[in-house]
Write an enzyme that holds these catalytic residues in place. Structure first.
Site, short mmCIF file in Angstrom:
data_model
loop_
_atom_site.label_atom_id
_atom_site.label_comp_id
_atom_site.label_asym_id
_atom_site.label_seq_id
_atom_site.Cartn_x
_atom_site.Cartn_y
_atom_site.Cartn_z
N SER A 221 0.85 -1.19 0.00
CA SER A 221 0.00 0.00 0.00
C SER A 221 0.89 1.24 0.00
CB SER A 221 -0.94 0.00 1.21
OG SER A 221 -0.22 -0.16 2.42
N MET A 222 0.54 2.20 -0.86
CA MET A 222 1.41 3.37 -1.05
C MET A 222 0.67 4.69 -0.85
SD MET A 222 3.67 2.02 -4.32
CE MET A 222 2.25 1.98 -5.43
N GLY A 223 -0.39 4.68 -0.04
CA GLY A 223 -1.11 5.90 0.27
C GLY A 223 -1.72 6.55 -0.96
N GLY A 252 -5.49 0.40 5.61
CA GLY A 252 -4.63 -0.77 5.46
C GLY A 252 -5.32 -2.04 5.95
N ASP A 253 -6.06 -1.92 7.05
CA ASP A 253 -6.79 -3.08 7.58
C ASP A 253 -7.85 -3.55 6.58
OD1 ASP A 253 -5.27 -2.68 9.85
OD2 ASP A 253 -6.86 -1.63 10.92
#
Length: 311
Positions: A221-223, A252-253
């Protein structure tokens, strides 16, 4: 079957204010309470997606009872080890400018006997149709090799492991070769010893190295830059979806939940990718750590752009 393991659950208290004034009076405009901790957040999202999971880990005191009651109300199966002490409360302070200040309590101290009780419980659940989600921090009394120990334990019975951890906990766990991992950009940069913002090419190279070591699926994940998914014969990058953001907490979860749900349902790579990106984007629109509604996730999934990389 999906088993989520939350070693250090929490009641997530989310407060909203205009602007945080350190050392002064801050008037709260809104308060939300959620049953939280990474694994529990994953179970909540899996439930919203239409899947089934069993939440386990350690709970203690009145806060622990509150979390258990919430899970029961949401019809999320749970099987926790009851411990002495009080399950922590984590406070997240949101300002109107988008800044977030987090105040996380340490949680209760776990005894060796309680750790062994949990390991026995997990081993009993393990079989070839089971995925264990190991997510989040660990409380005092628990060794930072615990996720590696659990991974080796359940692998012996043919089960799979999805890991979402950081720092030393992440590094130690990799030695046991989990099946799926979901690091974010910052966690990978820390792991690799980068003192700068890694490029997409560098992140892809790290993901490939994990995959070659036996980790079948790597989701990064890269925001605001989106996310990257790497499997054998399948390497893609997806730009972040444009949504009205309320908070990045829980995004993220939600992606971890989508990965677990996809594994459990046997989804093809593209469907898995769309679900991961959409669930993560949907979580950004919710208050606190509440999961996104399945209807919203389905709408967002249609907007996901999947770009092949590394060819």
């Amino acid at each position: 079957m999906i088993i989520t393991v939350t070693m250090n659950p929490a009641i997530d208290k989310t407060v909203e204010i205009d602007q945080l004034l350190p050392g002064g009076l801050n008037r709260i405009q809104k308060v939300e309470y959620d049953a939280g901790g990474k694994g529990i957040n994953v179970s909540k999202t899996i439930r919203e997606l239409g899947g089934i999971s069993i939440a386990t880990g350690f709970l203690g005191g009145n806060a622990g009872k509150t979390i258990q009651n919430v899970l029961n109300e949401k019809e999320i199966r749970n099987d926790f080890i009851q411990v002495d002490g009080e399950t922590r409360t984590n406070t997240k302070v949101f300002e109107k400018n988008g800044a977030v200040t987090e105040l996380n309590e340490p949680g209760p101290v776990i005894s060796e006997e309680q750790i062994q009780m949990l390991l026995q419980k997990l081993e009993a659940y393990a079989d070839e149709q089971t995925l264990f989600v190991l997510a989040g921090s660990i409380p005092k009394g628990v060794d930072k090799n615990i996720y590696a120990e659990i991974t080796r334990l359940v692998h012996k019975k043919g089960a799979k492991v999805l890991l979402d951890a950081d720092g030393e906990l992440f590094r130690n766990s990799l030695e046991a070769v989990p099946d799926i991992i979901k690091p974010n950009r910052v966690e990978l940069e820390e792991y690799a010893g980068f003192d700068y913002r890694a490029s997409s090419e560098e992140l892809l190279d790290l993901a490939r190295k994990f995959q070659k070591k036996g980790i079948s699926t790597v989701a990064v994940s890269m925001g605001k830059s989106g996310a990257m998914l790497v499997k054998e014969g399948y390497e893609v990058k997806c730009p972040a979806l444009s949504v009205k953001a309320h908070s990045t907490v829980g995004a993220g979860d939600a992606m971890v939940a989508a990965l677990a749900y996809s594994w459990d349902q046997g989804l093809e790579n593209e469907a898995m990718t769309r679900l991961c990106i959409a669930a993560s984007a949907g979580a950004v629109t919710t208050i606190g750590t509440k999961p996104p509604a399945r209807e919203l996730v389905d709408q967002l999934a249609e907007q996901v752009i999947i770009e092949r990389i590394g060819e």
